[in-house]
Scaffold this motif. Structure first.
Motif, PDB file in Angstrom:
ATOM      1  N   GLY A  16      51.460  37.948  37.212  1.00 43.58           N
ATOM      2  CA  GLY A  16      50.107  37.646  37.683  1.00 43.58           C
ATOM      3  C   GLY A  16      49.999  36.198  38.092  1.00 43.58           C
ATOM      4  O   GLY A  16      50.960  35.434  37.987  1.00 43.58           O
ATOM      5  N   SER A  19      43.271  33.022  38.853  1.00 43.24           N
ATOM      6  CA  SER A  19      42.249  33.327  39.852  1.00 43.24           C
ATOM      7  C   SER A  19      41.176  32.247  39.812  1.00 43.24           C
ATOM      8  O   SER A  19      41.193  31.364  38.961  1.00 43.24           O
ATOM      9  CB  SER A  19      41.642  34.709  39.599  1.00 43.24           C
ATOM     10  OG  SER A  19      41.021  34.759  38.327  1.00 43.24           O
ATOM     11  N   HIS A 112      40.973  31.862  34.717  1.00 47.53           N
ATOM     12  CA  HIS A 112      40.120  31.902  35.900  1.00 47.53           C
ATOM     13  C   HIS A 112      39.260  30.641  35.937  1.00 47.53           C
ATOM     14  O   HIS A 112      38.567  30.321  34.959  1.00 47.53           O
ATOM     15  CB  HIS A 112      39.219  33.144  35.865  1.00 47.53           C
ATOM     16  CG  HIS A 112      38.234  33.210  36.977  1.00 47.53           C
ATOM     17  ND1 HIS A 112      38.529  33.810  38.183  1.00 47.53           N
ATOM     18  CD2 HIS A 112      36.967  32.732  37.093  1.00 47.53           C
ATOM     19  CE1 HIS A 112      37.471  33.704  38.982  1.00 47.53           C
ATOM     20  NE2 HIS A 112      36.523  33.047  38.341  1.00 47.53           N
ATOM     21  N   ARG A 187      35.434  39.017  39.651  1.00 42.41           N
ATOM     22  CA  ARG A 187      36.741  38.521  40.084  1.00 42.41           C
ATOM     23  C   ARG A 187      37.802  38.764  39.024  1.00 42.41           C
ATOM     24  O   ARG A 187      38.928  39.165  39.342  1.00 42.41           O
ATOM     25  CB  ARG A 187      36.658  37.011  40.391  1.00 42.41           C
ATOM     26  CG  ARG A 187      37.986  36.435  40.904  1.00 42.41           C
ATOM     27  CD  ARG A 187      38.324  37.031  42.264  1.00 42.41           C
ATOM     28  NE  ARG A 187      39.642  36.649  42.741  1.00 42.41           N
ATOM     29  CZ  ARG A 187      40.749  37.379  42.561  1.00 42.41           C
ATOM     30  NH1 ARG A 187      40.701  38.514  41.857  1.00 42.41           N
ATOM     31  NH2 ARG A 187      41.899  36.986  43.061  1.00 42.41           N
ATOM     32  N   THR A 191      41.107  41.216  39.386  1.00 41.55           N
ATOM     33  CA  THR A 191      42.482  40.814  39.075  1.00 41.55           C
ATOM     34  C   THR A 191      43.177  41.889  38.246  1.00 41.55           C
ATOM     35  O   THR A 191      44.325  42.268  38.525  1.00 41.55           O
ATOM     36  CB  THR A 191      42.487  39.486  38.304  1.00 41.55           C
ATOM     37  OG1 THR A 191      42.000  38.451  39.155  1.00 41.55           O
ATOM     38  CG2 THR A 191      43.893  39.119  37.834  1.00 41.55           C
ATOM     39  N   ARG A 195      46.350  44.384  39.423  1.00 41.38           N
ATOM     40  CA  ARG A 195      47.613  44.449  38.694  1.00 41.38           C
ATOM     41  C   ARG A 195      47.928  45.875  38.255  1.00 41.38           C
ATOM     42  O   ARG A 195      49.093  46.306  38.289  1.00 41.38           O
ATOM     43  CB  ARG A 195      47.572  43.503  37.498  1.00 41.38           C
ATOM     44  CG  ARG A 195      47.688  42.053  37.935  1.00 41.38           C
ATOM     45  CD  ARG A 195      47.539  41.066  36.814  1.00 41.38           C
ATOM     46  NE  ARG A 195      48.599  41.144  35.819  1.00 41.38           N
ATOM     47  CZ  ARG A 195      48.847  40.180  34.941  1.00 41.38           C
ATOM     48  NH1 ARG A 195      48.110  39.071  34.959  1.00 41.38           N
ATOM     49  NH2 ARG A 195      49.816  40.303  34.057  1.00 41.38           N
TER      50      ARG A 195
END
Length: 206
Positions: A16, A19, A112, A187, A191, A195
């Protein structure tokens, strides 16, 4: 029998990247030396009648910051907390009455960055047994759940925009019924959805 948490656990094992509230606004230049405050939020899943559901809150309408918005239980990391995980567990107990001993931590997503200057770590967790949520008086207007299927599908997220401080700002939304899930909450969920979808697609090709 299939474990309903398997896609979440698989997503946590996949690569990952961090963000940001600025992901859809690449024209905004961020100062390299900016200082961000650490925070943790609890992304808590519970099995209910064979269905996996996610806990969210609706903030009280009179609050100075983010009134009426949909959010995870969580907040800034205090000195006595054991990092973002400790902050997420403490805030979840305070905001929705979720006992820490009723929770297993599954893992964390990359942090984030919010437009308000926080670096938020999403802490994914499994709620062992059903509990009766208790909204924190004066802070939380409502505690509710959404189906896992809703937030697991990237197609349920799309960008919208509004004027903010004189400029247009774009952000993700993922509305569910009367709840307008948007901004940082949407958001971070997007994410996770991305994933899970990437892991699923990889499995088909393998």
């Amino acid at each position: 029998m299939c474990d309903p948490l398997a896609p979440v656990i698989a997503a946590l094992a996949a690569p990952g990247r961090p963000s940001s509230d600025y992901d859809l606004n690449p024209e905004i230049s961020l100062p390299p030396g900016r200082k961000l405050r650490a925070a943790g939020v609890l992304v808590a899943f519970e099995e209910h009648q064979g269905e996996l559901r996610l806990y969210l809150t609706k903030r009280a309408p009179h609050l100075k910051h983010h009134p009426g918005q949909i959010a995870f239980p969580g907040g800034k990391v205090d000195p006595e907390d054991d990092g973002p995980i400790g902050a997420a567990l403490r805030e979840a107990q305070e905001e929705i009455g979720l006992p820490p001993e009723n929770v297993s931590i599954l893992g964390v997503l990359e942090p984030h960055e919010t437009i308000t200057g926080f670096l938020v770590t999403p802490v994914l967790a499994h709620v062992h047994t059903p509990f009766t949520p208790r909204p924190e008086a004066g802070e939380v207007d409502e505690v509710f759940t959404v189906p896992f299927a809703h937030i697991a599908d990237p197609a349920n997220f799309w960008p919208e925009r509004r004027r903010w401080l004189g400029t247009w700002r774009s952000y993700y939304v993922a509305p569910y019924g009367p709840y307008y899930i948007w901004g940082a909450t949407a958001r971070m969920l997007r994410t996770l959805a991305d994933r899970m979808k990437a892991h699923e697609d990889h499995g088909r090709l393998a």
